[in-house]
Design a protein around this motif. Structure first.
Motif, PDB file in Angstrom:
ATOM      1  N   ALA A   1       0.836  -1.200   0.000  1.00  0.00           N
ATOM      2  CA  ALA A   1       0.000   0.000   0.000  1.00  0.00           C
ATOM      3  C   ALA A   1       0.873   1.253   0.000  1.00  0.00           C
ATOM      4  O   ALA A   1       0.599   2.208  -0.738  1.00  0.00           O
ATOM      5  CB  ALA A   1      -0.936  -0.009   1.207  1.00  0.00           C
ATOM      6  N   ARG A   2       1.942   1.264   0.806  1.00  0.00           N
ATOM      7  CA  ARG A   2       2.857   2.419   0.816  1.00  0.00           C
ATOM      8  C   ARG A   2       3.524   2.583  -0.542  1.00  0.00           C
ATOM      9  O   ARG A   2       3.666   3.696  -1.053  1.00  0.00           O
ATOM     10  CB  ARG A   2       3.928   2.240   1.901  1.00  0.00           C
TER      11      ARG A   2
ATOM     12  N   ARG B   1       0.952   4.043  -2.872  1.00  0.00           N
ATOM     13  CA  ARG B   1       0.572   5.417  -2.525  1.00  0.00           C
ATOM     14  C   ARG B   1       1.534   6.433  -3.121  1.00  0.00           C
ATOM     15  O   ARG B   1       1.142   7.537  -3.463  1.00  0.00           O
ATOM     16  CB  ARG B   1       0.519   5.576  -1.003  1.00  0.00           C
ATOM     17  N   ARG B   2       2.804   6.054  -3.240  1.00  0.00           N
ATOM     18  CA  ARG B   2       3.796   6.962  -3.812  1.00  0.00           C
ATOM     19  C   ARG B   2       3.729   7.024  -5.328  1.00  0.00           C
ATOM     20  O   ARG B   2       4.270   7.923  -5.934  1.00  0.00           O
ATOM     21  CB  ARG B   2       5.207   6.526  -3.391  1.00  0.00           C
TER      22      ARG B   2
ATOM     23  N   ALA C   1      -4.594   7.954  -4.931  1.00  0.00           N
ATOM     24  CA  ALA C   1      -4.999   7.382  -3.635  1.00  0.00           C
ATOM     25  C   ALA C   1      -6.217   6.474  -3.764  1.00  0.00           C
ATOM     26  O   ALA C   1      -6.307   5.450  -3.084  1.00  0.00           O
ATOM     27  CB  ALA C   1      -5.281   8.500  -2.641  1.00  0.00           C
ATOM     28  N   GLN C   2      -7.158   6.815  -4.671  1.00  0.00           N
ATOM     29  CA  GLN C   2      -8.372   6.004  -4.785  1.00  0.00           C
ATOM     30  C   GLN C   2      -8.098   4.629  -5.402  1.00  0.00           C
ATOM     31  O   GLN C   2      -8.928   3.734  -5.301  1.00  0.00           O
ATOM     32  CB  GLN C   2      -9.458   6.736  -5.590  1.00  0.00           C
TER      33      GLN C   2
ATOM     34  N   VAL D   1      -5.254   2.706  -4.711  1.00  0.00           N
ATOM     35  CA  VAL D   1      -4.283   1.940  -3.928  1.00  0.00           C
ATOM     36  C   VAL D   1      -4.844   0.600  -3.475  1.00  0.00           C
ATOM     37  O   VAL D   1      -4.232  -0.452  -3.674  1.00  0.00           O
ATOM     38  CB  VAL D   1      -3.779   2.768  -2.719  1.00  0.00           C
ATOM     39  N   SER D   2      -6.027   0.588  -2.884  1.00  0.00           N
ATOM     40  CA  SER D   2      -6.566  -0.682  -2.368  1.00  0.00           C
ATOM     41  C   SER D   2      -6.858  -1.660  -3.503  1.00  0.00           C
ATOM     42  O   SER D   2      -6.637  -2.870  -3.353  1.00  0.00           O
ATOM     43  CB  SER D   2      -7.820  -0.434  -1.532  1.00  0.00           C
TER      44      SER D   2
END
Length: 192
Positions: free
Chosen positions: A44-45, A48-49, A53-54, A56-57
Motif C-alpha cells: 500500500a505504501r 501510494r507513492r 490514492a483512490q 491503492v486498495s
C-alpha cells in the motif's frame, strides 16, 4: 493410517487414500493471510507513492489476486513472497502506464488552425455571392427550362421521369438542361 509412536504422528499406510496433487491443505489460506498481513501495508505504501490514492486498495488486491493464482504461488509462499509481490506491483504500474498512454493517444486531437479559427469569412461571403448569382440566373431562365432544371437538380428526377411528367421526349429534356447549364456557365464566366 498407522501411528508412529517414536515421533508421535501418523504415517500414511499403503491403502490410505491420498489427497489430490493440487491440494495444499488447510494451511494454504492461513499462509496467504499471514503474507497479506505482513506485506499488504508495504505494498500500500509502495502504491501510494506511485498511483492515485483512490486506486491503492484495488492495486494491492490485484497483486494478491495474481499472487494466489500464479502457478508458482506455492513456491513463492515459502521462498520470497515479498519479491514476488513487489515485481507484480511494478508490472501492474507498467501495465497502467501503457493503458493510460494508449487512452491519451486515442483522445488526442490534432490542432489545425482552420478548425479553431472558425470558417473563413471571405470564403463565406464568396459562397453566398455565388449562390445569389446562380439563383438570379435560374430565375431568368424560361419557365419550362427552369422547371426542368429544378426537377432534375433539386428533386433528383431522371431525364426519363421528367419527360414523362412534362409530356415530352427525353431528347427535349436534354436540350432544356443544356440551355440551363449553358446559361449558368456563361454567368460564371462573365462574373454576373
Amino acid at each position: 493410517m498407522d501411528y508412529d509412536e517414536d515421533q508421535g504422528r501418523r504415517s500414511i499406510a499403503e491403502g490410505d487414500p491420498l489427497p489430490p496433487d493440487e491440494w495444499n491443505g488447510f494451511a494454504a489460506g492461513t499462509r496467504v493471510e499471514a503474507i497479506y498481513t505482513a506485506h499488504g501495508p508495504e505494498l500500500a505504501r509502495y502504491f501510494r507513492r506511485r498511483a492515485p490514492a483512490q486506486d491503492v486498495s484495488d492495486l494491492v488486491q490485484e497483486c494478491f489476486r495474481r499472487f494466489t493464482q500464479s502457478r508458482g504461488a506455492a513456491a513463492s509462499l515459502i521462498d520470497r513472497p515479498a519479491a514476488y509481490l513487489v515485481q507484480t506491483a511494478r508490472n501492474l504500474l507498467a501495465e497502467r502506464a501503457r493503458a493510460d498512454g494508449r487512452r491519451m493517444q486515442a483522445d488526442h486531437g490534432s490542432f489545425d488552425e482552420d478548425d479553431h479559427a472558425g470558417p473563413d469569412p471571405h470564403a463565406a461571403l464568396e459562397a453566398r455571392d455565388t449562390i445569389r448569382r446562380l439563383a438570379d440566373v435560374v430565375a431568368r431562365l424560361k419557365p419550362k427550362t427552369r422547371t426542368i432544371f429544378l426537377m432534375h437538380r433539386l428533386d433528383g428526377l431522371s431525364y426519363e421521369e421528367i419527360a414523362a411528367a412534362q409530356g415530352m421526349s427525353v431528347k427535349g429534356v436534354e436540350k432544356q438542361m443544356a440551355k440551363a447549364l449553358g446559361a449558368i456557365r456563361r454567368s460564371r464566366r462573365d462574373g454576373r
